[in-house]
Motif scaffolding. Structure first.
Motif, PDB file in Angstrom:
ATOM      1  N   GLY A   1      37.971  38.034  78.829  1.00  0.00           N
ATOM      2  CA  GLY A   1      38.280  36.975  80.013  1.00  0.00           C
ATOM      3  C   GLY A   1      39.259  37.589  80.781  1.00  0.00           C
ATOM      4  O   GLY A   1      39.751  36.876  81.761  1.00  0.00           O
ATOM      5  N   PHE A   2      39.978  38.651  80.588  1.00  0.00           N
ATOM      6  CA  PHE A   2      41.189  39.417  81.378  1.00  0.00           C
ATOM      7  C   PHE A   2      40.882  39.727  82.606  1.00  0.00           C
ATOM      8  O   PHE A   2      41.390  39.522  83.577  1.00  0.00           O
ATOM      9  CB  PHE A   2      41.946  40.443  80.498  1.00  0.00           C
ATOM     10  CG  PHE A   2      42.885  41.006  81.223  1.00  0.00           C
ATOM     11  CD1 PHE A   2      44.369  40.227  81.619  1.00  0.00           C
ATOM     12  CD2 PHE A   2      42.813  42.185  82.100  1.00  0.00           C
ATOM     13  CE1 PHE A   2      44.971  41.000  82.193  1.00  0.00           C
ATOM     14  CE2 PHE A   2      43.889  42.830  82.890  1.00  0.00           C
ATOM     15  CZ  PHE A   2      45.082  41.926  82.980  1.00  0.00           C
ATOM     16  N   TYR A   3      39.489  40.200  82.715  1.00  0.00           N
ATOM     17  CA  TYR A   3      38.897  40.504  84.296  1.00  0.00           C
ATOM     18  C   TYR A   3      38.814  39.378  85.094  1.00  0.00           C
ATOM     19  O   TYR A   3      39.188  39.617  86.204  1.00  0.00           O
ATOM     20  CB  TYR A   3      37.514  41.394  84.013  1.00  0.00           C
ATOM     21  CG  TYR A   3      36.968  41.639  85.115  1.00  0.00           C
ATOM     22  CD1 TYR A   3      37.405  42.680  85.936  1.00  0.00           C
ATOM     23  CD2 TYR A   3      35.850  40.808  85.817  1.00  0.00           C
ATOM     24  CE1 TYR A   3      36.573  43.194  87.183  1.00  0.00           C
ATOM     25  CE2 TYR A   3      35.240  41.357  86.947  1.00  0.00           C
ATOM     26  CZ  TYR A   3      35.701  42.319  87.597  1.00  0.00           C
ATOM     27  OH  TYR A   3      34.920  42.587  88.719  1.00  0.00           O
ATOM     28  N   TYR A   4      38.403  38.238  84.562  1.00  0.00           N
ATOM     29  CA  TYR A   4      38.270  37.095  85.401  1.00  0.00           C
ATOM     30  C   TYR A   4      39.765  36.477  85.701  1.00  0.00           C
ATOM     31  O   TYR A   4      39.913  36.175  86.756  1.00  0.00           O
ATOM     32  CB  TYR A   4      37.202  36.051  84.617  1.00  0.00           C
ATOM     33  CG  TYR A   4      35.913  36.583  84.492  1.00  0.00           C
ATOM     34  CD1 TYR A   4      34.922  36.676  85.415  1.00  0.00           C
ATOM     35  CD2 TYR A   4      35.565  36.932  82.874  1.00  0.00           C
ATOM     36  CE1 TYR A   4      33.698  36.955  85.350  1.00  0.00           C
ATOM     37  CE2 TYR A   4      34.436  37.693  82.916  1.00  0.00           C
ATOM     38  CZ  TYR A   4      33.373  37.505  83.689  1.00  0.00           C
ATOM     39  OH  TYR A   4      31.948  38.046  83.587  1.00  0.00           O
ATOM     40  N   TYR A   5      40.536  36.510  84.671  1.00  0.00           N
ATOM     41  CA  TYR A   5      41.746  35.878  85.132  1.00  0.00           C
ATOM     42  C   TYR A   5      42.652  36.775  85.934  1.00  0.00           C
ATOM     43  O   TYR A   5      42.952  36.314  86.884  1.00  0.00           O
ATOM     44  CB  TYR A   5      42.514  36.102  83.638  1.00  0.00           C
ATOM     45  CG  TYR A   5      44.074  35.738  83.698  1.00  0.00           C
ATOM     46  CD1 TYR A   5      44.715  34.587  84.002  1.00  0.00           C
ATOM     47  CD2 TYR A   5      45.004  37.021  83.891  1.00  0.00           C
ATOM     48  CE1 TYR A   5      45.954  34.303  84.020  1.00  0.00           C
ATOM     49  CE2 TYR A   5      46.389  36.662  84.153  1.00  0.00           C
ATOM     50  CZ  TYR A   5      46.946  35.364  84.126  1.00  0.00           C
ATOM     51  OH  TYR A   5      48.230  35.270  84.348  1.00  0.00           O
ATOM     52  N   GLN A   6      42.383  38.116  85.979  1.00  0.00           N
ATOM     53  CA  GLN A   6      43.091  38.958  86.892  1.00  0.00           C
ATOM     54  C   GLN A   6      42.771  38.933  88.367  1.00  0.00           C
ATOM     55  O   GLN A   6      43.300  38.798  89.273  1.00  0.00           O
ATOM     56  CB  GLN A   6      42.994  40.326  86.495  1.00  0.00           C
ATOM     57  CG  GLN A   6      44.066  41.413  87.281  1.00  0.00           C
ATOM     58  CD  GLN A   6      44.054  42.783  86.653  1.00  0.00           C
ATOM     59  OE1 GLN A   6      42.994  43.036  86.065  1.00  0.00           O
ATOM     60  NE2 GLN A   6      44.889  43.613  86.719  1.00  0.00           N
TER      61      GLN A   6
ATOM     62  N   ALA B   1      38.455  26.205  68.726  1.00  0.00           N
ATOM     63  CA  ALA B   1      39.307  26.927  69.400  1.00  0.00           C
ATOM     64  C   ALA B   1      39.482  28.555  69.159  1.00  0.00           C
ATOM     65  O   ALA B   1      39.689  29.318  70.025  1.00  0.00           O
ATOM     66  CB  ALA B   1      40.818  26.563  69.337  1.00  0.00           C
ATOM     67  N   LEU B   2      39.117  28.702  67.579  1.00  0.00           N
ATOM     68  CA  LEU B   2      39.082  30.204  67.558  1.00  0.00           C
ATOM     69  C   LEU B   2      38.105  30.647  68.030  1.00  0.00           C
ATOM     70  O   LEU B   2      37.939  31.927  68.310  1.00  0.00           O
ATOM     71  CB  LEU B   2      38.755  30.243  65.860  1.00  0.00           C
ATOM     72  CG  LEU B   2      40.385  29.943  65.159  1.00  0.00           C
ATOM     73  CD1 LEU B   2      40.347  29.708  63.657  1.00  0.00           C
ATOM     74  CD2 LEU B   2      41.350  31.144  65.509  1.00  0.00           C
ATOM     75  N   SER B   3      36.757  29.918  68.081  1.00  0.00           N
ATOM     76  CA  SER B   3      35.511  30.724  68.588  1.00  0.00           C
ATOM     77  C   SER B   3      35.775  30.784  70.365  1.00  0.00           C
ATOM     78  O   SER B   3      35.408  32.092  70.604  1.00  0.00           O
ATOM     79  CB  SER B   3      34.538  29.571  68.405  1.00  0.00           C
ATOM     80  OG  SER B   3      34.193  29.322  67.110  1.00  0.00           O
ATOM     81  N   HIS B   4      36.605  29.942  70.844  1.00  0.00           N
ATOM     82  CA  HIS B   4      36.842  30.184  72.221  1.00  0.00           C
ATOM     83  C   HIS B   4      37.739  31.379  72.344  1.00  0.00           C
ATOM     84  O   HIS B   4      37.803  32.069  73.600  1.00  0.00           O
ATOM     85  CB  HIS B   4      37.502  28.991  72.934  1.00  0.00           C
ATOM     86  CG  HIS B   4      37.903  28.920  74.143  1.00  0.00           C
ATOM     87  ND1 HIS B   4      36.995  29.154  75.261  1.00  0.00           N
ATOM     88  CD2 HIS B   4      39.075  29.073  74.895  1.00  0.00           C
ATOM     89  CE1 HIS B   4      37.626  29.201  76.096  1.00  0.00           C
ATOM     90  NE2 HIS B   4      38.652  29.149  76.266  1.00  0.00           N
ATOM     91  N   CYS B   5      38.633  31.684  71.389  1.00  0.00           N
ATOM     92  CA  CYS B   5      39.736  32.703  71.579  1.00  0.00           C
ATOM     93  C   CYS B   5      38.992  33.964  71.398  1.00  0.00           C
ATOM     94  O   CYS B   5      39.263  35.040  72.156  1.00  0.00           O
ATOM     95  CB  CYS B   5      40.794  32.439  70.418  1.00  0.00           C
ATOM     96  SG  CYS B   5      42.187  33.833  70.414  1.00  0.00           S
ATOM     97  N   SER B   6      37.904  34.074  70.646  1.00  0.00           N
ATOM     98  CA  SER B   6      36.958  35.069  70.547  1.00  0.00           C
ATOM     99  C   SER B   6      36.284  35.503  71.941  1.00  0.00           C
ATOM    100  O   SER B   6      36.201  36.638  72.613  1.00  0.00           O
ATOM    101  CB  SER B   6      36.029  35.163  69.361  1.00  0.00           C
ATOM    102  OG  SER B   6      36.752  34.869  68.261  1.00  0.00           O
ATOM    103  N   LEU B   7      35.995  34.553  72.392  1.00  0.00           N
ATOM    104  CA  LEU B   7      35.257  34.828  73.960  1.00  0.00           C
ATOM    105  C   LEU B   7      36.344  35.296  74.865  1.00  0.00           C
ATOM    106  O   LEU B   7      35.778  35.906  75.786  1.00  0.00           O
ATOM    107  CB  LEU B   7      34.537  33.297  74.342  1.00  0.00           C
ATOM    108  CG  LEU B   7      33.247  32.917  73.679  1.00  0.00           C
ATOM    109  CD1 LEU B   7      32.991  31.504  73.916  1.00  0.00           C
ATOM    110  CD2 LEU B   7      32.277  33.854  73.531  1.00  0.00           C
ATOM    111  N   CYS B   8      37.372  34.808  74.875  1.00  0.00           N
ATOM    112  CA  CYS B   8      38.466  35.125  75.690  1.00  0.00           C
ATOM    113  C   CYS B   8      39.005  36.749  75.571  1.00  0.00           C
ATOM    114  O   CYS B   8      39.623  36.858  76.752  1.00  0.00           O
ATOM    115  CB  CYS B   8      39.498  33.977  75.900  1.00  0.00           C
ATOM    116  SG  CYS B   8      39.432  32.535  76.376  1.00  0.00           S
ATOM    117  N   LYS B   9      38.397  37.288  74.606  1.00  0.00           N
ATOM    118  CA  LYS B   9      39.032  38.536  74.559  1.00  0.00           C
ATOM    119  C   LYS B   9      38.554  39.282  75.659  1.00  0.00           C
ATOM    120  O   LYS B   9      38.817  40.422  76.317  1.00  0.00           O
ATOM    121  CB  LYS B   9      38.427  39.309  73.374  1.00  0.00           C
ATOM    122  CG  LYS B   9      38.976  38.514  72.129  1.00  0.00           C
ATOM    123  CD  LYS B   9      38.664  39.293  70.725  1.00  0.00           C
ATOM    124  CE  LYS B   9      39.338  38.849  69.534  1.00  0.00           C
ATOM    125  NZ  LYS B   9      38.881  39.540  68.294  1.00  0.00           N
TER     126      LYS B   9
END
Length: 983
Positions: free
Chosen positions: A882-887, A872-880
Motif C-alpha cells: 500500500g505504499f504506492y497508494y499512500y504516496q 489487524a495482522l491480516s490487514h498489515c499483510s495487505l498494507c505491504k
C-alpha cells in the motif's frame, strides 16, 4: 771459579767476603786476607780431593764467624793497601754503631709508650663519672663520633684565612651554652635530690613485703577538681547557643584532622626528596617518645582486635573529685585538663607522655600543633581541645568512653613516664548520666589495671573519711599483694585541719589503716582548691605547708614521702624499672605471634600479597574507577539500541491499549486519525518525557552494574563485591538527573509524532515489520490469557493428566458460545449489547451452565481482542503493497493503512528520543556519575567503620594483624636498642 780482572776467584771466597765484610763488589785474589787465600787454595783442589769444596767452605766459614771482627795488621811495606783496609773497617764500625742506636731508640719508644699508657689510665681514673649526663647530648652525636675519621677531618678543616672570614653568631652560641649549663645544673640538683630523698619506699630490690592498710567501703565526697554534672537552671538560650557551637566544632573537627594528616604526609614526602638537594637529616626520637609510639599502636590494635598488651604504664585511678587530675597536672607542671563546677570532666582515658625538653609544650599524637604551656591562651585552647575530643569520643546516650586521647607533654625538669588518667570512680549515678555509667567506669579501670606490668597510682582524698573510699577496694582486687601500687593521699592540708587525730594520717601513709597493700605511700598537697591557681603557686604552697606542718616535725611523715616532686621521681624510677624488666619479654611475645600469623598466611594465601584493609580499599577504588570510565567507551549505537528497546517496553502497553486499540476499533478512517492525534498530544504533554528520562536513568544504572559484573568475571577479587555494591547503590542514590532537559525532550517528541510523511519504501516496510512484531506479541499474550481462563484443552488433558476447574469449565462454555457469536458477526463492535449478553446467558442456562454477566463481558473482551488482532495482522499483510497508494494519496476504501502510519510515527519518535537521551548520557550524565562515584569512594575512605563493614573476611583480618604485629615488633626492637644504649 770466576775470572775477575785477570785473576781467579771462587764463589765461596766472594760470598765469605761479602758476608763478613759487608762488601757487595768483586774482590781480586791478591787483596784477600792471607787466611782467605789459603782457604781458596784448599778449595781449589790442593787439600783433600774426596771432600767437596762447598763443605769445606761452609766449615771454614763457620769457624771464621766466631772470630772477632778486628782488622789484621798490615804487613810491612804494604803502603796504600793498608790505608784501603783501614777505610773499609771504619765504615763497618760506623754501621755497627748506627744499628745499636736504632735498637736503643726502639726500646726507649716501647718503654715510653707503656709509661704514657699507665699515666693516662691513672689520670682517667681520677676523672668523675659523667655517664649520668649522656642524655644532654643527643644520640646521633655519639653515633657520629664513632664514624668520624680523624685524618679526613684534619684534612677537611679550613685554613686560618677561611676561618677569619667567618663571623660567628655570638648570641646564638651564648643561648646554646646557657641552655646546656641550665641542663647540667638541673641534672646535678636532680641527682642530689634523689640521693637525699633516697627513694626509700619504691625502688628497693631486696624483696621486703609492702606495708598493710585497712578497709573502706563508702562513697567519697566531691571537690572542685573532679566535677559532677549539674543541670542548668537559667540562661537557656545561651546554653542552646553554646551547645550549637560545640556541635559545629565537632562537625569541622574531622575535616581539620584529615587536613592535618595530609599536611603531615606531604611534609614527609618533601623531606625525602634527595634528588633536588633536599636531604633529610636523621632525627633521633627520645626514648620515651619511642615507647609512647608503641603504646599508641597497641592501643589501636587492642581496640580493633580485642588483644591485650602487658607493657608498663602508670594508671591513675581514684574516686571522683579525689584530686587525681590535679596530681597529674602537678607532675606535668601545667594546668592542662578542663575544669568545671561539680561536673564530671574526665569522660575518657587520657594518655599523657611526659618527657624532658627545652620548651614546655604539649601536642596531640594526631596533630602537628604545639601548645605553649607557658602562655595562658594556649593553655585555654588545649583545655578546650581536650574537652572537645572527650565529647566527640562519647557516643550518643553514654556518659563516658573507652577511646583513649593521646597527649604528649615536654618541658624542663619533667620526669619521663607514660601516665593514663581514667574517669573518676563513682558510687551513685546522678541526673544526666547514663544508667550504666558506674559499671562502664569500673570496666575501664579494671581493663587498665589488670595489666600485670601496669603501675597503679591510687589517689585517695585525705579531706574525707577513709571509710568512704571506693577505689581502694577496686585496687585491692586487681593487685592484692601491692607489688605495683603506689598510694597517694591528697589534700593533706585539709586533713590536718579537719582531723582531730593526726595519727590517722600517719596510719594511712604507713599502710596500717587500709587492707590494701602498696609499694609505697605519699602525701601531697595540690593547692588551695582554686581553679585559677598556677603550678608555681601550688608548689610554693605545698613546700610551705610541709615545712611548717607538725606532721613532719613530729615524725608522722618522712621527708621522702611528701611533695609531688618526690612522688614524680619515685613513680618515674618505678616505671623505668618495670619497663626494663618486662619489655623484652613482650617483644618475644609479639615475635612469636608474628611467626604464627605469617605461617597461617603462607598456608592459606600463598600466592597473594599481604594487603591490609586500607591497601585493599585503594585497589578496589582503582578497579571501580576503571569500570566507571568504561561507560564512556560504550558506542552510540549500543546506547541507542538499548534505550529504544527499553523505552518501547515501557510505553508499548500504553500505545496499544490507550491509543491504537481505541482508535482502530472505531472502524472509521477520519475518527481513527483524530483520536490518535488527540491521544498522542495528551501522552506527550504529560507522561512520555518522564517515562523517557526514567528509562535513560535505569539504562545507565544497568550498564554500570553490567560493567562491574563483567570486571568481576575477569579474575577479580570477590572480597570487593560488598564494597562495589555499596558504592554503586550510594552513587546512584546521590545522582540526580538533569531535569532541565525534560522540556527540550518534550518538544522533540512532539515534533516527531506530528510528522506523518513517510518518504521511502524502506521506512514503510520497517513500520509494517514493527507493527507486525508488536501485534504478534500482543496476540501471543492474549492467547495465553485465554488458555489460563478456560484451562487445558483435550490434548493436554489426555497427555498431561490435567483437568479443568469448575470456573474454567464455565468460562470454556462461555467462550464457545461467544465464538459462535463472532462467526456470525465478524464486524462486531468491541462491546456486547445487553440483549446479546442476555441471549448468551440463556443459551448457557439451557445447557445447565449458570454464568454471571460480568464473566461474559470479561470473556468477550479477551475473545474480541484476539479476533481484532488477527484481523489487524491480516490487514498489515495487505498494507505491504500500500505504499504506492499512500504516496499518491489515493483513496481506496478497501485498503486504508492509517495504522501503519501510526506505528511509523511511534517508531520514529523512539529513534529520535533514544538519540537525544544518548547524547545527554554520554555528554553529561556519565561524567556526573563518575564524579559521584569518586565522592562516594572518598567518603568511604575517610570512614573507617564503613571500610571495616564493607571489606571483611579472615584474609583481611589476618593481613591487618600481620601489619600491626610487625609494626609493634619493629617499634619494640628500636626501643629496646635505644634502652640498651642508654644503659
Amino acid at each position: 771459579m770466576l775470572r775477575v780482572g785477570g785473576k781467579t776467584a771462587c764463589m765461596a771466597c766472594r760470598s765469605m767476603v761479602s758476608t763478613n765484610m759487608g762488601v757487595k763488589f768483586p774482590v781480586p785474589l791478591q787483596k784477600l786476607h792471607p787466611l782467605s787465600r789459603s782457604i781458596h787454595h784448599r778449595f781449589s783442589g790442593n787439600a783433600n780431593p774426596q771432600r767437596p769444596p762447598h763443605r769445606m767452605a761452609a766449615r771454614y766459614f763457620t769457624s771464621m764467624s766466631r772470630l772477632p771482627m778486628r782488622p789484621p795488621k798490615p804487613p810491612r811495606g804494604s803502603g796504600g793497601r793498608g790505608y784501603q783496609q783501614q777505610r773499609n773497617f771504619w765504615m763497618v764500625r760506623l754501621a755497627t754503631r748506627l744499628l745499636k742506636l736504632r735498637y736503643i731508640l726502639l726500646g726507649g719508644a716501647v718503654g715510653g709508650g707503656y709509661t704514657a699508657k699507665k699515666t693516662y689510665e691513672e689520670w682517667k681514673d681520677m676523672l668523675p663519672d659523667f655517664s649520668e649526663y649522656n642524655w644532654v647530648i643527643p644520640d646521633f652525636i655519639w653515633e657520629l663520633s664513632e664514624q668520624i675519621d680523624l685524618d679526613k677531618l684534619a684534612k677537611a678543616l679550613p685554613e686560618m684565612e677561611e676561618i677569619a672570614k667567618l663571623l660567628p653568631d655570638l648570641d646564638k652560641i651564648g643561648e646554646n651554652f646557657a641552655f646546656l649549663k641550665s641542663l647540667l645544673t638541673s641534672g646535678v640538683i636532680l641527682g642530689s635530690e634523689v640521693k637525699g630523698a633516697g627513694l626509700h619506699l619504691l625502688l628497693e630490690t631486696s624483696g621486703d613485703p609492702p606495708l598493710k592498710a585497712t578497709d573502706s567501703s563508702s562513697a567519697a565526697a566531691q571537690d572542685p577538681s573532679d566535677k559532677q554534672y549539674k543541670k542548668p537552671s537559667d540562661k537557656e538560650k545561651f546554653d542552646q547557643l553554646q551547645e550549637e557551637l560545640l556541635r559545629t566544632q565537632l562537625k569541622y573537627q574531622r575535616m581539620l584532622e584529615r587536613l592535618e594528616k595530609e599536611n603531615k604526609e606531604l611534609r614527609k614526602v618533601v623531606l625525602q626528596k634527595d634528588d633536588k638537594g633536599i636531604h633529610q637529616r636523621k632525627v633521633k626520637k627520645s626514648l620515651i617518645d619511642l615507647y609512647s609510639e608503641v603504646l599508641d599502636i597497641l592501643s589501636d590494635y587492642d581496640a580493633n582486635y580485642n588483644t591485650q598488651d602487658h607493657l608498663p604504664r602508670v594508671v591513675v585511678v581514684g574516686d571522683q573529685s579525689a584530686g587525681k587530675t590535679s596530681v597529674l597536672e602537678m607532675i606535668a607542671q601545667a594546668r592542662i585538663f578542663p575544669r568545671g563546677s561539680g561536673e564530671m570532666m574526665t569522660r575518657s582515658p587520657v594518655k599523657v607522655t611526659l618527657s624532658e625538653g627545652p620548651h614546655h609544650v604539649a601536642m596531640f599524637k594526631d596533630s602537628g600543633r604545639e601548645f605553649d604551656l607557658t602562655k595562658e591562651d594556649d593553655l585555654a585552647a588545649l583545655r578546650r581541645e581536650i574537652e572537645l575530643r572527650m565529647r566527640k569520643s562519647v557516643k550518643e546516650g553514654q556518659t563516658v568512653s573507652n577511646e583513649t586521647i593521646s597527649l604528649s607533654v615536654k618541658g624542663p625538669g619533667i620526669q619521663r613516664m607514660v601516665l593514663v588518667d581514667l574517669p573518676g570512680v563513682i558510687s551513685t549515678v546522678t541526673a544526666g548520666m547514663a544508667s550504666d555509667t558506674k559499671e562502664t567506669i569500673f570496666s575501664i579501670s579494671k581493663a587498665y589495671m589488670q595489666n600485670p606490668n601496669a603501675i597503679i597510682l591510687c589517689i585517695q582524698d585525705g579531706s574525707v573519711d577513709a571509710e568512704r573510699s571506693i577505689v581502694t577496694d577496686l585496687v585491692s582486687q586487681m593487685d592484692p599483694q601491692g607489688k605495683r601500687t603506689i598510694f597517694v593521699l591528697t589534700k593533706v592540708d585539709l586533713a590536718e585541719k579537719n582531723l582531730a587525730s593526726p595519727n590517722r594520717i600517719q596510719q594511712i601513709v604507713e599502710g596500717k589503716l587500709f587492707p590494701m597493700k602498696a609499694l609505697g605511700y605519699f602525701a601531697v598537697v595540690t593547692g588551695k582548691g582554686s581553679t585559677g591557681e598556677s603550678i608555681d603557686s601550688i608548689k610554693d604552697y605545698e613546700e610551705d605547708f610541709f615545712q611548717n606542718s607538725r606532721l613532719l616535725r613530729d615524725g608522722m611523715l618522712k621527708a621522702h614521702q611528701v611533695t609531688t616532686k618526690n612522688l614524680s621521681l619515685a613513680v618515674s624510677d618505678c616505671f623505668w624499672k618495670m619497663v626494663r624488666e618486662s619489655v623484652e619479654q613482650q617483644a618475644d611475645v609479639f615475635k612469636a605471634s608474628r611467626f604464627n600469623l605469617e605461617t597461617e598466611w603462607k598456608n592459606n594465601y600463598p600466592r597473594l600479597r599481604e594487603l591490609d584493609r586500607n591497601e585493599l580499599f585503594e585497589k578496589a577504588k582503582n578497579e571501580i574507577l576503571d569500570e566507571v570510565i568504561s561507560l564512556s567507551q560504550v558506542t552510540p549505537q549500543h546506547w541507542e539500541a538499548i534505550l529504544q528497546k527499553k523505552l518501547w517496553e515501557r510505553v508499548s502497553t500504553h500505545v496499544i491499549e490507550n491509543i491504537y486499540l481505541p482508535a482502530a476499533q472505531t472502524m472509521d478512517s477520519g475518527t481513527f486519525n483524530t483520536t490518535v492525534d488527540i491521544k498522542l498530544k495528551q501522552w506527550t504533554d504529560k507522561q512520555l518525557p518522564h517515562k523517557a528520562l526514567e528509562v535513560a536513568w535505569e539504562t545507565l544504572q544497568e550498564e554500570f552494574a553490567r560493567f562491574m559484573a563483567e570486571y568481576k568475571g575477569k579474575d577479580q577479587d570477590d572480597i570487593f563485591d560488598k564494597l562495589k555494591e555499596a558504592v554503586k547503590d550510594e552513587s546512584i542514590k546521590r545522582h540526580k538527573w538533569n531535569e532541565r532537559a525534560m522540556d527540550g525532550l518534550r518538544v522533540i517528541q512532539h515534533n516527531a509524532l506530528e510528522d506523518r510523511s513517510i518518504t521511502d519504501k524502506p521506512q514503510w516496510d520497517a513500520a509494517i515489520q514493527f507493527m507486525e512484531e508488536t501485534l504478534q506479541s500482543r496476540l501471543k499474550d492474549t492467547d495465553s490469557v485465554i488458555r489460563d481462563m478456560v484451562g487445558p484443552d483435550w490434548k493436554q488433558r489426555w497427555l498431561n493428566w490435567k483437568n479443568r476447574s469448575p470456573d474454567q469449565h464455565i468460562r470454556n462454555e462461555t467462550k464457545n458460545e461467544l465464538e459462535r457469536l463472532l462467526k456470525l458477526h465478524e464486524d462486531h463492535t468491541a462491546y456486547l449489547a445487553n440483549d446479546e449478553v442476555t441471549t448468551v446467558r440463556k443459551n448457557l442456562e439451557g445447557r445447565s451452565v449458570e454464568v454471571d454477566p460480568v464473566l461474559i463481558k470479561d470473556t468477550w473482551h479477551q475473545l474480541y481482542r484476539r479476533h481484532f488482532l488477527q484481523k489487524a495482522l491480516s490487514h498489515c499483510s495487505l498494507c505491504k503493497r500500500g505504499f504506492y497508494y499512500y504516496q499518491r494519496h489515493f483513496v481506496d476504501s478497501e485498503l486504508e493503512c492509517n495504522d501503519v502510519v501510526l506505528f511509523w510515527r511511534i517508531q520514529r519518535m523512539l529513534v529520535i528520543t533514544a538519540n537525544t537521551l544518548r547524547q545527554q548520557l554520554t555528554n553529561t550524565e556519565v561524567r556526573r556519575l563518575e564524579k559521584n562515584v569518586k565522592e562516594v569512594l572518598d567518603d568511604f575512605g575517610e570512614d573507617m567503620e564503613k571500610k571495616t563493614h564493607l571489606i571483611t573476611g579472615r584474609r583481611v583480618q589476618l593481613a591487618e594483624d600481620l601489619k600491626k604485629v610487625r609494626e609493634i615488633q619493629e617499634k619494640l626492637e628500636a626501643f629496646i636498642e635505644a634502652l640498651h644504649k642508654e644503659k
